[in-house]
Design an enzyme around this catalytic site. Structure first.
Site, PDB file in Angstrom:
ATOM      1  N   MET A 114      -4.504  -6.999  -6.726  1.00 14.23           N
ATOM      2  CA  MET A 114      -3.995  -8.041  -7.629  1.00 14.23           C
ATOM      3  C   MET A 114      -4.985  -8.723  -7.998  1.00 14.23           C
ATOM      4  O   MET A 114      -4.728 -10.251  -8.235  1.00 14.23           O
ATOM      5  CB  MET A 114      -3.000  -8.721  -6.679  1.00 14.23           C
ATOM      6  CG  MET A 114      -1.636  -7.901  -6.288  1.00 14.23           C
ATOM      7  SD  MET A 114      -0.710  -7.185  -7.888  1.00 14.23           S
ATOM      8  CE  MET A 114      -0.030  -8.633  -8.647  1.00 14.23           C
ATOM      9  N   ARG A 115      -6.129  -8.553  -8.106  1.00 10.51           N
ATOM     10  CA  ARG A 115      -7.493  -9.154  -8.886  1.00 10.51           C
ATOM     11  C   ARG A 115      -7.803  -8.681 -10.120  1.00 10.51           C
ATOM     12  O   ARG A 115      -7.892  -7.306 -10.183  1.00 10.51           O
ATOM     13  CB  ARG A 115      -8.547  -9.335  -7.776  1.00 10.51           C
ATOM     14  CG  ARG A 115      -7.993  -9.778  -6.520  1.00 10.51           C
ATOM     15  CD  ARG A 115      -8.042 -11.186  -6.522  1.00 10.51           C
ATOM     16  NE  ARG A 115      -7.653 -11.661  -5.250  1.00 10.51           N
ATOM     17  CZ  ARG A 115      -7.513 -13.050  -5.022  1.00 10.51           C
ATOM     18  NH1 ARG A 115      -7.814 -14.004  -5.688  1.00 10.51           N
ATOM     19  NH2 ARG A 115      -6.931 -13.405  -3.510  1.00 10.51           N
ATOM     20  N   ASN A 124      -6.571   2.709 -12.461  1.00  8.98           N
ATOM     21  CA  ASN A 124      -5.324   1.816 -12.038  1.00  8.98           C
ATOM     22  C   ASN A 124      -4.126   2.288 -12.162  1.00  8.98           C
ATOM     23  O   ASN A 124      -3.866   3.206 -13.134  1.00  8.98           O
ATOM     24  CB  ASN A 124      -5.402   0.487 -12.799  1.00  8.98           C
ATOM     25  CG  ASN A 124      -4.355  -0.605 -12.326  1.00  8.98           C
ATOM     26  OD1 ASN A 124      -4.121  -0.659 -11.098  1.00  8.98           O
ATOM     27  ND2 ASN A 124      -3.992  -1.508 -13.201  1.00  8.98           N
ATOM     28  N   HIS A 166      -0.022   1.088 -13.263  1.00  8.24           N
ATOM     29  CA  HIS A 166       0.669  -0.048 -13.697  1.00  8.24           C
ATOM     30  C   HIS A 166       2.395   0.416 -13.897  1.00  8.24           C
ATOM     31  O   HIS A 166       2.626   1.399 -14.471  1.00  8.24           O
ATOM     32  CB  HIS A 166       0.185  -0.578 -15.046  1.00  8.24           C
ATOM     33  CG  HIS A 166       0.921  -1.877 -15.478  1.00  8.24           C
ATOM     34  ND1 HIS A 166       0.525  -2.959 -14.790  1.00  8.24           N
ATOM     35  CD2 HIS A 166       1.751  -1.756 -16.494  1.00  8.24           C
ATOM     36  CE1 HIS A 166       1.270  -3.819 -15.499  1.00  8.24           C
ATOM     37  NE2 HIS A 166       1.949  -3.328 -16.355  1.00  8.24           N
ATOM     38  N   GLY A 188       0.859  -1.230  -0.049  1.00  8.13           N
ATOM     39  CA  GLY A 188      -0.016  -0.029  -0.222  1.00  8.13           C
ATOM     40  C   GLY A 188       0.862   1.093   0.057  1.00  8.13           C
ATOM     41  O   GLY A 188       0.369   2.308   0.558  1.00  8.13           O
ATOM     42  N   SER A 189       1.948   1.340  -0.729  1.00 10.01           N
ATOM     43  CA  SER A 189       2.762   2.374  -0.604  1.00 10.01           C
ATOM     44  C   SER A 189       2.038   3.643  -1.542  1.00 10.01           C
ATOM     45  O   SER A 189       2.236   4.825  -1.178  1.00 10.01           O
ATOM     46  CB  SER A 189       4.197   2.215  -1.172  1.00 10.01           C
ATOM     47  OG  SER A 189       4.181   1.851  -2.461  1.00 10.01           O
ATOM     48  N   ASN A 190       1.442   3.265  -2.758  1.00 11.61           N
ATOM     49  CA  ASN A 190       0.755   4.211  -3.321  1.00 11.61           C
ATOM     50  C   ASN A 190      -0.372   4.654  -2.557  1.00 11.61           C
ATOM     51  O   ASN A 190      -0.898   5.894  -2.663  1.00 11.61           O
ATOM     52  CB  ASN A 190       0.143   3.566  -4.741  1.00 11.61           C
ATOM     53  CG  ASN A 190       1.342   3.439  -5.762  1.00 11.61           C
ATOM     54  OD1 ASN A 190       1.893   4.578  -6.078  1.00 11.61           O
ATOM     55  ND2 ASN A 190       2.195   2.226  -5.909  1.00 11.61           N
TER      56      ASN A 190
HETATM   57  C1  GRF Z   1       2.721  -0.777  -7.802  1.00  5.83           C
HETATM   58  O1  GRF Z   1       4.039  -1.087  -8.528  1.00  5.83           O
HETATM   59  C2  GRF Z   1       1.706  -0.750  -8.902  1.00  5.83           C
HETATM   60  O2  GRF Z   1       2.154  -0.185 -10.019  1.00  5.83           O
HETATM   61  C3  GRF Z   1       1.240  -2.007  -9.282  1.00  5.83           C
HETATM   62  O3  GRF Z   1       1.356  -2.639  -7.868  1.00  5.83           O
HETATM   63  C4  GRF Z   1       2.445  -2.044  -7.047  1.00  5.83           C
HETATM   64  C5  GRF Z   1       1.794  -1.762  -5.660  1.00  5.83           C
HETATM   65  O4  GRF Z   1       2.637  -1.126  -4.927  1.00  5.83           O
HETATM   66  N1  GRF Z   1      -0.308  -2.226  -9.873  1.00  5.83           N
HETATM   67  P1  GRF Z   1       2.275  -0.688  -3.450  1.00  5.83           P
HETATM   68  O5  GRF Z   1       0.947  -1.640  -2.780  1.00  5.83           O
HETATM   69  O6  GRF Z   1       1.467   0.623  -3.625  1.00  5.83           O
HETATM   70  O7  GRF Z   1       3.265  -0.530  -2.679  1.00  5.83           O
END
Ligand code: GRF
Length: 204
Positions: A91-92, A108, A110, A14-16
């Site tokens: 991841m689904r 999303n 990517h 969940g870093s994003n």
């Molecule tokens: C990121 O690289 C995003 O682009 C991909 O999954 C990863 C998620 O990373 N869809 P985080 O869980 O947000 O750290």
């Protein structure tokens, strides 16, 4: 104007999600996190979300199966009055019916320059392929994997002394900066639409 309410869907660290939450907190992104959802118990990002004081929902695909898990997710979106679904390492693959229910409202991120290297393992695949430039894409979600209209992209050149781990770290840094900026434009209604093309304009 009332800030838009967003639902964040995660599976991992969940870093994003954290980066988006920080930009909301410091006022650079006008939005409210309605809730954070995970597809499994024990996703590390859910703990982080709790620490940040965000409402959390776990819809375990393993326990419920995809159909029921998606129904629970959709119910949460309605219940928490979220207008946008922001996938941040979820991841689904969402079913066509879920995507249609929230058409043009699911985003999303990517870790490649789509349409190159869709699917999981994008960073590793770009590395193994030997590309000189890879990057990050933010796109709307349609019924195909990593395929919907592109909203924003940022390039990340491969450097001479790179390793897969170092490249991954740089890509994540770029993600953390690109995602909130793109969400800001989206929530402010700054994108115009022509077929697949989404163009950013200065004044909505
Ligand atoms: C990121 O690289 C995003 O682009 C991909 O999954 C990863 C998620 O990373 N869809 P985080 O869980 O947000 O750290």
């Amino acid at each position: 104007m009332m800030p838009s309410r967003i639902a964040l869907f995660i599976s991992g660290r969940g870093s994003n999600m954290t980066a988006i939450a920080e930009h909301i907190r410091d006022g650079s992104l006008s939005a409210e996190i309605a809730f954070v959802a995970a597809d499994r118990e024990g996703a590390p990002g859910i703990e982080t979300a709790r620490t940040l004081g965000l409402p959390t929902v776990v819809c375990s695909y393993a326990e419920l199966g995809r159909e029921r898990a998606e129904r629970a997710l959709a119910a949460a979106v309605h219940e928490h009055l979220a207008s946008w679904i922001v996938l941040a390492g979820f991841m689904r693959v969402l079913s066509a019916s879920f995507v249609h229910e929230f058409a043009e409202r699911i985003v999303n991120i990517h870790p490649s320059l789509l349409p190159a290297f869709p699917g999981s393992e994008a960073i590793r695949q770009a590395w193994d392929y030997g590309v000189k430039v890879t990057g990050v894409t933010v796109h709307l979600v349609d019924e195909r994997v990593d395929h919907g209209p592109i909203l924003a992209q940022a390039a990340v050149p491969i450097e001479e002394n790179d390793t897969p781990a170092r490249l991954e770290e740089r890509i994540h840094c770029v993600e953390h900066d690109l995602y909130w900026r793109c969400l800001k434009d989206l929530l402010e209604g700054r994108f115009t639409k022509t077929g697949r093309r989404r163009m950013r304009r200065e004044h909505p």
